[in-house]
Design an enzyme around this catalytic site. Structure first.
Site, PDB file in Angstrom:
ATOM      1  N   ALA A  22      34.008  25.543  44.770  1.00 58.78           N
ATOM      2  CA  ALA A  22      33.142  24.708  43.911  1.00 58.78           C
ATOM      3  C   ALA A  22      31.922  24.165  44.643  1.00 58.78           C
ATOM      4  O   ALA A  22      31.195  23.347  44.100  1.00 58.78           O
ATOM      5  CB  ALA A  22      33.965  23.555  43.331  1.00 58.78           C
ATOM      6  N   SER A  23      31.679  24.632  45.863  1.00 58.78           N
ATOM      7  CA  SER A  23      30.559  24.080  46.636  1.00 58.78           C
ATOM      8  C   SER A  23      29.217  24.652  46.212  1.00 58.78           C
ATOM      9  O   SER A  23      28.168  24.092  46.541  1.00 58.78           O
ATOM     10  CB  SER A  23      30.783  24.329  48.128  1.00 58.78           C
ATOM     11  OG  SER A  23      30.963  25.709  48.377  1.00 58.78           O
ATOM     12  N   ARG A  24      29.232  25.789  45.525  1.00 56.48           N
ATOM     13  CA  ARG A  24      27.949  26.393  45.105  1.00 56.48           C
ATOM     14  C   ARG A  24      28.187  27.409  43.994  1.00 56.48           C
ATOM     15  O   ARG A  24      29.333  27.689  43.622  1.00 56.48           O
ATOM     16  CB  ARG A  24      27.236  27.064  46.291  1.00 56.48           C
ATOM     17  CG  ARG A  24      28.104  27.981  47.097  1.00 56.48           C
ATOM     18  CD  ARG A  24      27.504  28.185  48.501  1.00 56.48           C
ATOM     19  NE  ARG A  24      28.463  28.784  49.406  1.00 56.48           N
ATOM     20  CZ  ARG A  24      28.602  30.092  49.596  1.00 56.48           C
ATOM     21  NH1 ARG A  24      27.820  30.931  48.960  1.00 56.48           N
ATOM     22  NH2 ARG A  24      29.498  30.550  50.420  1.00 56.48           N
ATOM     23  N   VAL A  73      41.610  29.644  50.532  1.00 58.60           N
ATOM     24  CA  VAL A  73      42.571  30.103  49.516  1.00 58.60           C
ATOM     25  C   VAL A  73      43.321  31.362  49.943  1.00 58.60           C
ATOM     26  O   VAL A  73      44.354  31.696  49.370  1.00 58.60           O
ATOM     27  CB  VAL A  73      41.902  30.332  48.124  1.00 58.60           C
ATOM     28  CG1 VAL A  73      41.345  29.048  47.555  1.00 58.60           C
ATOM     29  CG2 VAL A  73      40.859  31.441  48.183  1.00 58.60           C
ATOM     30  N   ASN A  99      38.042  30.493  41.218  1.00 61.89           N
ATOM     31  CA  ASN A  99      36.686  31.035  41.283  1.00 61.89           C
ATOM     32  C   ASN A  99      36.302  31.524  42.680  1.00 61.89           C
ATOM     33  O   ASN A  99      35.431  32.385  42.805  1.00 61.89           O
ATOM     34  CB  ASN A  99      35.713  29.938  40.820  1.00 61.89           C
ATOM     35  CG  ASN A  99      34.289  30.229  41.224  1.00 61.89           C
ATOM     36  OD1 ASN A  99      33.588  30.993  40.558  1.00 61.89           O
ATOM     37  ND2 ASN A  99      33.836  29.653  42.335  1.00 61.89           N
ATOM     38  N   TYR A 164      35.835  45.012  46.614  1.00 59.40           N
ATOM     39  CA  TYR A 164      35.575  43.941  45.639  1.00 59.40           C
ATOM     40  C   TYR A 164      36.058  44.337  44.242  1.00 59.40           C
ATOM     41  O   TYR A 164      36.735  43.555  43.555  1.00 59.40           O
ATOM     42  CB  TYR A 164      34.067  43.662  45.631  1.00 59.40           C
ATOM     43  CG  TYR A 164      33.639  42.524  44.735  1.00 59.40           C
ATOM     44  CD1 TYR A 164      33.828  41.195  45.124  1.00 59.40           C
ATOM     45  CD2 TYR A 164      33.011  42.777  43.521  1.00 59.40           C
ATOM     46  CE1 TYR A 164      33.422  40.153  44.299  1.00 59.40           C
ATOM     47  CE2 TYR A 164      32.605  41.744  42.695  1.00 59.40           C
ATOM     48  CZ  TYR A 164      32.809  40.426  43.090  1.00 59.40           C
ATOM     49  OH  TYR A 164      32.400  39.393  42.283  1.00 59.40           O
ATOM     50  N   ALA A 166      38.337  46.526  43.494  1.00 54.13           N
ATOM     51  CA  ALA A 166      39.807  46.569  43.494  1.00 54.13           C
ATOM     52  C   ALA A 166      40.366  45.146  43.356  1.00 54.13           C
ATOM     53  O   ALA A 166      41.306  44.906  42.597  1.00 54.13           O
ATOM     54  CB  ALA A 166      40.320  47.219  44.775  1.00 54.13           C
ATOM     55  N   LYS A 168      38.949  42.561  41.990  1.00 54.61           N
ATOM     56  CA  LYS A 168      38.651  41.972  40.677  1.00 54.61           C
ATOM     57  C   LYS A 168      39.415  42.674  39.545  1.00 54.61           C
ATOM     58  O   LYS A 168      39.735  42.040  38.531  1.00 54.61           O
ATOM     59  CB  LYS A 168      37.140  41.993  40.423  1.00 54.61           C
ATOM     60  CG  LYS A 168      36.353  41.081  41.382  1.00 54.61           C
ATOM     61  CD  LYS A 168      36.771  39.632  41.246  1.00 54.61           C
ATOM     62  CE  LYS A 168      35.903  38.705  42.069  1.00 54.61           C
ATOM     63  NZ  LYS A 168      36.265  37.291  41.870  1.00 54.61           N
ATOM     64  N   ILE A 197      25.025  37.467  38.069  1.00 55.00           N
ATOM     65  CA  ILE A 197      24.658  36.066  37.848  1.00 55.00           C
ATOM     66  C   ILE A 197      23.809  35.598  39.031  1.00 55.00           C
ATOM     67  O   ILE A 197      24.126  35.924  40.191  1.00 55.00           O
ATOM     68  CB  ILE A 197      25.932  35.179  37.730  1.00 55.00           C
ATOM     69  CG1 ILE A 197      26.932  35.757  36.700  1.00 55.00           C
ATOM     70  CG2 ILE A 197      25.565  33.732  37.413  1.00 55.00           C
ATOM     71  CD1 ILE A 197      26.463  35.810  35.264  1.00 55.00           C
TER      72      ILE A 197
END
Ligand code: NAP
Length: 256
Positions: A22-24, A73, A99, A164, A166, A168, A197
């Site tokens: 959540a830092s950015r 995480v 996230n 990436y 794989a 997701k 994004i």
């Protein structure tokens, strides 16, 4: 009429949430949106303490409640301690947004084992770890909302992103399995698959790659983190009570 609108805007009042990464970027936008709607939020990050402090200050300046809790995480044991501390701070856990994510792009034939593992460990195992330890509390409460951030790469595949994509795609399988396991416990599990994004993750892409990407987006532009956050706020609210195991594509039409 105005009062009714206000109520709709703040439909997460009294809820508690954990948002990883959540830092950015997208995580920051989701955390701010949930706080604006009334949720108390634990802001997780790995290394960007100063950036996370800014997010906390912004939420508090708007009258919201936020706590900072760093944790990698990808680390199973650390996630157990992190989730315990987060639940201790919040008192209960209504919402988990997985996230946190990284890229280590490269062609498959040249991809190192380290780059493959790093991406899988953070994006896929990290999501598993947080669900694993949050679900315990949600099952006790017999309610909860879990939202995982996948990617259009996990849906369509992407040259240069085998690790990436794989990870997701794995997040989608994990989402659907968890949705089935927890459905009887009042817990919903959904995913958002964003396209391109505007964040630091996509800023790192070479100009040529970004130009080619725009050419593949029917809406003809990159999305904004706030556009992902809008859908996230809906999916974790009571209004999405009859949706589970779904993947919502917020990608300007790429994966239609
Ligand atoms: P970003 O700007 O690079 O931010 C990534 C966030 O994840 C940061 O807060 C970072 O914390 C955190 N993080 C990374 N590794 C972590 C770990 N091991 N433990 C805890 N936190 C960790 O990325 P973004 O573009 O906002 O992406 C957010 C999510 O959306 C990711 O899952 C990404 O794969 C997904 N996504 C992004 C796009 C896009 O176009 N941007 C498209 C599809 C999907 P620190 O700052 O402390 O390192």
């Amino acid at each position: 009429m105005q009062k009714e609108n206000k109520q709709i805007e703040r439909d997460l009042s009294g809820k508690t949430a954990v948002v990883t990464g959540a830092s950015r970027g997208i995580g920051r936008a989701i955390a701010c949106k949930l706080a604006t709607e009334g949720a108390s939020v634990v802001l997780n990050y790995k290394g960007s303490g100063e950036r996370a402090e800014e997010v906390k200050a912004r939420i508090e300046a708007e009258g919201g409640t936020a706590y900072l809790l760093p944790c990698d995480v990808a680390d199973f044991a650390a996630c157990e301690a992190f989730m315990k501390e987060a639940i201790g701070l919040l008192g209960r856990l209504d919402i988990l947004v997985n996230n946190a994510g990284i890229t280590r792009d490269g062609l498959l034939m040249r991809m190192s084992e380290e780059d493959y593992d790093a991406v899988l460990n953070t994006n896929l195992k990290g999501t598993f770890h947080c669900i694993r330890f949050a679900a315990r509390q949600m099952i006790k409460q017999r309610s909860g909302r879990i939202l995982n951030i996948s990617s259009v790469s996990g849906v369509l595949g992407n040259a240069g992103q085998a690790n990436y994509a794989a990870s997701k795609a794995g997040v989608i399988g994990l989402t659907k399995s968890a949705a089935r396991e927890f459905a009887g416990r009042g817990i919903t599990v959904n995913a958002i698959a964003p396209g391109f994004i505007h964040t630091e993750m996509t800023k790192a892409l070479p100009e040529k790659v970004r130009e080619n990407a725009v050419a593949q987006i029917p809406l003809g532009r990159f999305g904004e983190a706030e556009e992902v956050a809008e859908a996230a706020a809906f999916l974790v609210s009571d209004r999405a009570g009859y949706m589970t195991g779904q993947v919502l594509h917020i990608d300007g039409g790429m994966a239609m």
